[in-house]
Design a protein around this motif. Structure first.
Motif, PDB file in Angstrom:
ATOM      1  N   ILE A   1       0.841  -1.275   0.150  1.00 27.47           N
ATOM      2  CA  ILE A   1       0.099  -0.076   0.101  1.00 27.47           C
ATOM      3  C   ILE A   1       0.633   1.122  -0.070  1.00 27.47           C
ATOM      4  O   ILE A   1       0.601   2.240  -0.727  1.00 27.47           O
ATOM      5  CB  ILE A   1      -0.822  -0.110   1.091  1.00 27.47           C
ATOM      6  CG1 ILE A   1      -1.953  -1.073   1.072  1.00 27.47           C
ATOM      7  CG2 ILE A   1      -1.500   1.202   1.408  1.00 27.47           C
ATOM      8  CD1 ILE A   1      -2.737  -1.393   2.239  1.00 27.47           C
TER       9      ILE A   1
ATOM     10  N   GLU B   1      -0.577   4.286 -11.467  1.00 25.77           N
ATOM     11  CA  GLU B   1      -1.502   3.375 -10.463  1.00 25.77           C
ATOM     12  C   GLU B   1      -1.142   1.753 -10.639  1.00 25.77           C
ATOM     13  O   GLU B   1      -1.141   1.325 -11.688  1.00 25.77           O
ATOM     14  CB  GLU B   1      -3.095   3.348 -10.786  1.00 25.77           C
ATOM     15  CG  GLU B   1      -3.828   4.592 -10.447  1.00 25.77           C
ATOM     16  CD  GLU B   1      -3.997   4.903  -8.979  1.00 25.77           C
ATOM     17  OE1 GLU B   1      -3.805   4.045  -8.319  1.00 25.77           O
ATOM     18  OE2 GLU B   1      -4.363   5.998  -8.561  1.00 25.77           O
TER      19      GLU B   1
ATOM     20  N   SER C   1       2.884   1.583  -3.524  1.00 24.98           N
ATOM     21  CA  SER C   1       2.031   1.961  -4.442  1.00 24.98           C
ATOM     22  C   SER C   1       1.420   3.578  -4.383  1.00 24.98           C
ATOM     23  O   SER C   1       1.436   4.293  -5.278  1.00 24.98           O
ATOM     24  CB  SER C   1       0.807   1.146  -4.431  1.00 24.98           C
ATOM     25  OG  SER C   1      -0.115   1.517  -3.338  1.00 24.98           O
TER      26      SER C   1
ATOM     27  N   ASP D   1      -1.476  -2.183  -9.478  1.00 21.74           N
ATOM     28  CA  ASP D   1      -2.621  -3.170  -9.174  1.00 21.74           C
ATOM     29  C   ASP D   1      -2.275  -3.881  -7.917  1.00 21.74           C
ATOM     30  O   ASP D   1      -1.196  -4.648  -7.890  1.00 21.74           O
ATOM     31  CB  ASP D   1      -2.987  -4.035 -10.272  1.00 21.74           C
ATOM     32  CG  ASP D   1      -3.768  -3.118 -11.391  1.00 21.74           C
ATOM     33  OD1 ASP D   1      -4.471  -2.345 -11.080  1.00 21.74           O
ATOM     34  OD2 ASP D   1      -3.514  -3.560 -12.484  1.00 21.74           O
ATOM     35  N   PRO D   2      -2.977  -4.122  -6.846  1.00 22.64           N
ATOM     36  CA  PRO D   2      -2.844  -4.951  -5.765  1.00 22.64           C
ATOM     37  C   PRO D   2      -3.070  -6.481  -6.057  1.00 22.64           C
ATOM     38  O   PRO D   2      -4.129  -6.520  -6.754  1.00 22.64           O
ATOM     39  CB  PRO D   2      -3.653  -4.416  -4.567  1.00 22.64           C
ATOM     40  CG  PRO D   2      -4.812  -3.848  -5.227  1.00 22.64           C
ATOM     41  CD  PRO D   2      -4.260  -3.093  -6.571  1.00 22.64           C
TER      42      PRO D   2
ATOM     43  N   VAL E   1      -8.953  -5.307  -0.066  1.00 21.11           N
ATOM     44  CA  VAL E   1      -7.618  -4.830   0.590  1.00 21.11           C
ATOM     45  C   VAL E   1      -7.691  -4.713   1.895  1.00 21.11           C
ATOM     46  O   VAL E   1      -7.131  -5.123   2.961  1.00 21.11           O
ATOM     47  CB  VAL E   1      -6.801  -3.739  -0.172  1.00 21.11           C
ATOM     48  CG1 VAL E   1      -5.662  -3.447   0.732  1.00 21.11           C
ATOM     49  CG2 VAL E   1      -6.253  -4.245  -1.662  1.00 21.11           C
ATOM     50  N   TRP E   2      -8.982  -3.595   2.130  1.00 25.07           N
ATOM     51  CA  TRP E   2      -9.081  -3.225   3.379  1.00 25.07           C
ATOM     52  C   TRP E   2      -9.542  -4.495   4.466  1.00 25.07           C
ATOM     53  O   TRP E   2      -9.163  -4.589   5.549  1.00 25.07           O
ATOM     54  CB  TRP E   2     -10.185  -2.387   3.416  1.00 25.07           C
ATOM     55  CG  TRP E   2     -11.289  -2.127   4.428  1.00 25.07           C
ATOM     56  CD1 TRP E   2     -12.543  -2.434   4.816  1.00 25.07           C
ATOM     57  CD2 TRP E   2     -10.816  -1.503   5.800  1.00 25.07           C
ATOM     58  NE1 TRP E   2     -12.918  -2.199   5.888  1.00 25.07           N
ATOM     59  CE2 TRP E   2     -11.910  -1.360   6.452  1.00 25.07           C
ATOM     60  CE3 TRP E   2      -9.680  -0.619   6.154  1.00 25.07           C
ATOM     61  CZ2 TRP E   2     -12.045  -0.892   7.825  1.00 25.07           C
ATOM     62  CZ3 TRP E   2      -9.588  -0.342   7.506  1.00 25.07           C
ATOM     63  CH2 TRP E   2     -10.845  -0.212   8.189  1.00 25.07           C
TER      64      TRP E   2
ATOM     65  N   LYS F   1      -9.925  -2.570  -4.069  1.00 22.70           N
ATOM     66  CA  LYS F   1      -9.389  -1.818  -2.958  1.00 22.70           C
ATOM     67  C   LYS F   1     -10.249  -1.988  -1.676  1.00 22.70           C
ATOM     68  O   LYS F   1      -9.837  -2.266  -0.348  1.00 22.70           O
ATOM     69  CB  LYS F   1      -9.480  -0.538  -3.333  1.00 22.70           C
ATOM     70  CG  LYS F   1      -8.764   0.164  -4.248  1.00 22.70           C
ATOM     71  CD  LYS F   1      -8.681   1.658  -4.449  1.00 22.70           C
ATOM     72  CE  LYS F   1      -7.801   2.147  -5.536  1.00 22.70           C
ATOM     73  NZ  LYS F   1      -7.911   3.510  -5.812  1.00 22.70           N
TER      74      LYS F   1
END
Length: 210
Positions: free
Chosen positions: A73, A86, A76, A88-89, A154-155, A151
């Motif tokens: 995080i 940007e 990025s 990408d995760p 990810v949280w 996203k």
């Protein structure tokens, strides 16, 4: 290349247990100066992998140590602010990385590359990642692994990591608080009435010091 100033490979210490006792999650944002590199570069926290601090961005910013997802995080965010790119995760089996496309100077074609923020920001090709997944985690490669993680997910992953760390520390109160946050995120129906009651009692205790 410039990111090497911000990220370095983790210090390996096989003689130490990666499980660390519960640490106080409270930290002061005012103590952190984002331009101060005197604390050194960011690196993977192998020696205290299960510390709750590794899943808290403000702690990682201050201590310069974290786990793959939190370091990704931060990595990025630096790239986005510096270049507008940007990344990408990518939630690969057993590991969290970033991906983006670059122009291959030899072919002129776009190549997919991966960045391992936990390992000093090393850039890896798709083939290298496939070999890593197969050798380290013994998982057959699946093209679905190339689907970026939303996203919101990810949280949720960070919350799950925190919950796991609190469980390892036998901290029931903080585990319930994480479940409460999960419940609000997923909808009230995801928590049992008993869990809601416990969470409410703990919330009152923390807020009103009952």
């Amino acid at each position: 290349e410039e990111m090497k100033h911000f990220f370095s490979p983790p210090d390996l210490d096989p003689d130490r247990n990666v499980r660390e006792e519960y640490t106080d999650p409270q930290a002061n944002f005012d103590d952190f100066d984002q331009t101060d590199m005197s604390r050194g570069p960011f690196k993977g926290n192998y020696t205290a992998y299960y510390s709750t601090a590794n899943s808290m961005i403000h702690k990682v910013l201050k201590d310069r140590k974290g786990i793959p997802i939190t370091l990704a995080i931060i990595y990025s965010a630096i790239v986005r602010r510096a270049t507008g790119v940007e990344m990408d995760p990518m939630g690969l089996p057993g590991h969290f990385m970033l991906s983006t496309t670059i122009i291959n100077q030899n072919t002129g074609q776009e190549d997919l590359v991966f960045v391992d923020a936990f390992d000093g920001g090393k850039v890896k090709t798709l083939h290298q990642v496939q070999v890593m997944i197969a050798s380290n985690f013994h998982v057959p490669w699946n093209s679905q692994f190339l689907t970026p993680v939303p996203k919101g997910e990810v949280w949720k992953r960070i919350l799950r990591n925190l919950l796991n760390c609190h469980d390892l520390a036998n901290d029931e109160k903080d585990s319930i608080m994480i479940l409460l946050i999960f419940g609000f995120n997923e909808g009230s129906g995801s928590l049992s009435p008993e869990m809601k009651r416990k969470a409410l009692c703990i919330l009152c205790e923390k807020v009103f010091q009952w």
